[in-house]
Enzyme design. Structure first.
Site, PDB file in Angstrom:
ATOM      1  N   GLU A   1       0.810  -0.932   0.154  1.00 13.07           N
ATOM      2  CA  GLU A   1       0.004  -0.138  -0.138  1.00 13.07           C
ATOM      3  C   GLU A   1       1.130   1.144  -0.288  1.00 13.07           C
ATOM      4  O   GLU A   1       0.514   2.420  -0.886  1.00 13.07           O
ATOM      5  CB  GLU A   1      -1.042  -0.304   1.147  1.00 13.07           C
ATOM      6  CG  GLU A   1      -2.448  -0.824   1.306  1.00 13.07           C
ATOM      7  CD  GLU A   1      -1.357  -2.683   1.437  1.00 13.07           C
ATOM      8  OE1 GLU A   1      -0.168  -2.818   1.814  1.00 13.07           O
ATOM      9  OE2 GLU A   1      -2.083  -3.631   1.093  1.00 13.07           O
TER      10      GLU A   1
ATOM     11  N   HIS B   1     -11.600  -5.443   7.966  1.00 14.59           N
ATOM     12  CA  HIS B   1     -12.465  -5.391   6.444  1.00 14.59           C
ATOM     13  C   HIS B   1     -13.781  -4.391   7.210  1.00 14.59           C
ATOM     14  O   HIS B   1     -14.583  -4.587   6.058  1.00 14.59           O
ATOM     15  CB  HIS B   1     -12.902  -6.346   6.194  1.00 14.59           C
ATOM     16  CG  HIS B   1     -11.759  -7.616   5.731  1.00 14.59           C
ATOM     17  ND1 HIS B   1     -10.832  -8.545   6.449  1.00 14.59           N
ATOM     18  CD2 HIS B   1     -11.297  -7.602   4.833  1.00 14.59           C
ATOM     19  CE1 HIS B   1      -9.865  -9.057   6.066  1.00 14.59           C
ATOM     20  NE2 HIS B   1     -10.317  -9.019   3.951  1.00 14.59           N
TER      21      HIS B   1
END
Lengths: 393, 339
Positions: free
Chosen positions: B60, B129
């Protein structure tokens, strides 16, 4: 056996230099003699050819000038004109050898110590120390000299260089992006990720690592158990380890890597083995962590001294050259010093400028409040600064 | 007008932005061949090619860091962070680079980067999540933070974010991806409301209820349920989380005298705290009751069997409305200064 650790202390290991390593590329030995390395010599046709004297004199001048800029900046800091300065003393060959190999349309992403590279890129000498006086967070227009402003977060710029290189690829251009970073930075995740991206996309980027042996007080052996160049091998990136105090070896290796990138050969990694002769910054005291003998050893490998020996051996170190270079150094130092002393001070309301590129209602309100707050003092004939420091404690 | 899902509306907005500007490139994990784990970028790589829609390595910080380099080169990258909880490895690049480059370079380097973040809970996922990390970013100057609540805004605001010369974090409520709505694809961006503006969704006179992203739909349900009990709720969809459109919220609170703020993120240091403080500063004399926050608890996001206890739902927000109204059935005593 417990308590009997045979692993040498990092400080111990740092003393074992690997300059006998056959992979270690050197074109000028410490006595200034030109060493033949067929694989690199082909990149020095201009140096070895008829106009060589002029090229060598140019490199010599650059190295002397940036050392002078460095010394001037250190002096300015000691005199209270700069808040801080990160010296490049000892790294002149690494910065000039690589910086002078670049094309104007290449783009450099560096840390805060590559002011010698900025000099090669044509930075405005009036502004180069702006950051270090505290008058701005950048010392130049990145798009004017194709060099991003100094990155302080260690290693962060390596990813930017890879992204820029991906853009070069998309554009079908043959420029190259350069990432300058140090030995300490190689431990940062960003540097590893940048090599992953560069290898995956075969981006035209050159990772130029100046291993100056020290990350503030930590020796390079604390960062790695193998050479830094070998790290790149794990990512499938061609890599070389050059004598970073040998301007010709650096120049040749950089030219080779740039050419590979321009031909579509993807990324390369150069470890330029050099030495930080000065402190990390003017706020640092290296006597607390490193041996005076080590400094002495490296002083004998001084990159400028080495080039002088080489010039001398070729009868090129003339009085005329010495005088010309000294005059140029004086001139540059004068411009740099004058630029610092006469630098315009920022205005109070500049603090709000350029946070956003487009108007922002929240910040506009804060700005407006502060403007009106300051205006109160103007009304009463006193400056805000006077108020802040004005004995209300 | 076309009826489409929230997910499809983002896809259509991305497509439009890519058609309009060849410098727009999409980057992210699994966004190319697969079309993203939520299929938001479905079909875009096929239509625009691998150089416009890049599958990236799983890093990321690498995605955001290389997007910065592309910005230097004149590109407008749109990065997908696969899930809210995966954004933290990129935090340094976002906070220290993306947010500060324009300021650092005195306006010379623009970072017209859009970071798409599917966020929030309610889909029964494992840890990492279902998070709501927006407050980390609203606290960082130099970033714009928006959150969309319906397909039309999703379509319009993704294009506004991409066109904006400032970096924008675009928070997508993933549990609303399958909701359908009308989308005017011919909408002229210059005629659309500013990305910074909040929107009053229902007119009301008793309580102002501020929400964004996934809870806007819930807030509208609250307005109906409260209306059945004779309480008139004015629902405001914040849309922009940084900056907040305070004039719109303030005008509403001056009218109603009561403010309820709802978000999935935890309460401590959250957006609700900032809004409550700001509105108290701005219109203290108009308030009939202290501002009320209905938020997720200050806990790590719980395992999915318990997430319904964590997420503010219709009843908890209604309870918040009751508290703001000083209704005797509310839990206001739990909220007082005595604990």
């Amino acid at each position: 056996m417990l308590g009997e650790d045979s692993t040498p202390h990092p400080q111990e290991r740092s003393r074992r230099e690997q300059s006998e390593d056959p992979e270690f590329l050197q074109l000028l030995d410490p006595s200034g003699q030109r060493v033949a390395r067929p694989e690199l010599d082909r990149w020095l046709a201009d140096v070895d050819g008829e106009g060589g004297a002029r090229v060598l004199a140019g490199l010599y001048e650059d190295m002397v000038v940036i050392r002078r800029i460095d010394m001037e900046a250190t002096a300015l800091q000691r005199q209270g004109e700069l808040a801080l300065w990160p010296p490049l003393l000892g790294q002149e060959a690494a910065q000039i050898g690589s910086g002078r190999a670049l094309r104007q349309d290449d783009f450099v992403f560096s840390s805060y110590r590559e002011n010698g590279v900025a000099y090669c890129r044509g930075v405005n000498l009036n502004e180069i120390l702006r950051v270090w006086r505290g008058n701005a967070s950048s010392g130049w227009d990145p798009f004017e000299i194709n060099m991003a402003t100094p990155q302080i977060i260690i290693g962060a710029q390596t990813l930017h260089s890879v992204g820029y290189a991906m853009g070069i690829q998309f554009d079908g251009a043959d420029s190259v992006a350069l990432a300058y970073f140090g030995d300490g930075a190689t431990s940062e995740g960003d540097v590893s990720e940048s090599m992953v991206f560069a290898a995956s996309y075969q981006a035209p980027v050159l990772f130029f690592c100046q291993n100056n042996h020290w990350a503030i007080s930590e020796p390079v052996t604390l960062q790695t158990h193998i050479t830094l160049a070998e790290r790149a091998g794990g990512f499938g990136i061609p890599h070389v380890r050059v004598d970073g105090n040998d301007v010709l070896a650096v120049l040749a290796a950089t030219r080779e890597a740039l050419d590979r990138a321009r031909q579509g050969g993807g990324p390369s990694f150069i470890e330029a083995v050099t030495y930080r002769m000065g402190p990390h910054t003017t706020a640092d005291d290296p006597t607390r962590y490193r041996d005076a003998n080590e400094l002495e050893d490296w002083a004998a490998k001084d990159p400028i001294l080495r080039l002088e020996k080489h010039l001398e051996s070729r009868g090129l170190l003339t009085q005329e050259l010495r005088e010309r270079v000294a005059a140029k150094s004086d001139e540059v130092a004068g411009v740099v010093r004058n630029g610092v002393i006469t630098m315009p001070e920022p205005e109070a309301m500049d603090v709000f400028k350029h946070v956003y590129a487009t108007p922002n209602s929240w910040l506009s309100r804060q700005e407006d409040h502060y403007r009106r707050y300051l205006a109160q003092f103007e009304h009463h004939g006193a400056s805000a600064a006077g108020h802040v420091s004005g004995g209300q404690h | 007008m076309a009826t489409m899902t929230f997910a499809r509306a983002i896809n259509a907005g991305l497509r439009k932005a890519m058609e309009n500007d060849p410098k727009v490139v999409l980057m992210g994990e699994d966004i190319g061949t697969l079309g993203g784990v939520f299929r938001i970028t479905d079909g875009l790589q096929k239509d625009f090619g691998q150089h416009r829609v890049l599958d990236t390595p799983l890093a990321e910080a690498g995605i955001i860091g290389t997007a910065i380099g592309l910005s230097y080169r004149g590109y407008r990258p749109v990065c997908e962070i696969q899930f809210d909880g995966f954004i933290y490895p990129a935090f340094d690049q976002i906070v220290s680079q993306v947010a500060k480059l324009h300021y650092r370079t005195q306006g010379l380097v623009k970072v017209p980067l859009t970071i798409r973040v599917p966020f929030g809970g309610g889909i029964g996922s494992p840890e990492h999540h279902s998070e709501s990390p927006e407050a980390y970013f609203t606290h960082t100057s130099g970033l714009r933070v928006i959150s969309v609540s319906n397909p039309q805004d999703a379509y319009t605001m993704i294009q506004q974010a991409i066109a904006c010369d400032d970096p924008v974090l675009y928070f997508e409520p993933k549990r609303r991806y399958h909701d359908k709505g009308e989308v005017d694809e011919g909408l002229d961006l210059s005629a659309a409301p500013s990305m910074e503006s909040a929107r009053v969704l229902t007119q009301g006179s008793d309580v102002t209820l501020v929400a964004y992203g996934p809870l806007v739909k819930t807030a509208l349900d609250v307005a109906v349920a409260a209306g059945d009990e004779g309480i008139s709720v004015e629902v405001i969809d914040l849309r922009s989380l940084s900056p907040v459109d305070y004039p719109v919220v303030e005008a509403s609170v001056r009218k109603t005298g009561r403010l309820v703020i709802a978000h999935e993120a935890g309460q401590n240091g959250g957006l609700g705290a900032e809004i409550a403080a700001s509105l108290t500063e701005r219109c203290f004399n108009y308030l009939e009751h202290a501002p009320v926050r209905v938020t997720g608890f200050d806990i790590p996001y719980p395992y999915s069997k318990l997430e319904m206890h964590h997420l503010p739902d219709l009843d908890r927000i209604l309870d918040g409305v009751d508290r703001a109204m000083d209704r005797p059935n509310s839990l206001s005593s739990l909220d007082g200064a005595d604990d």
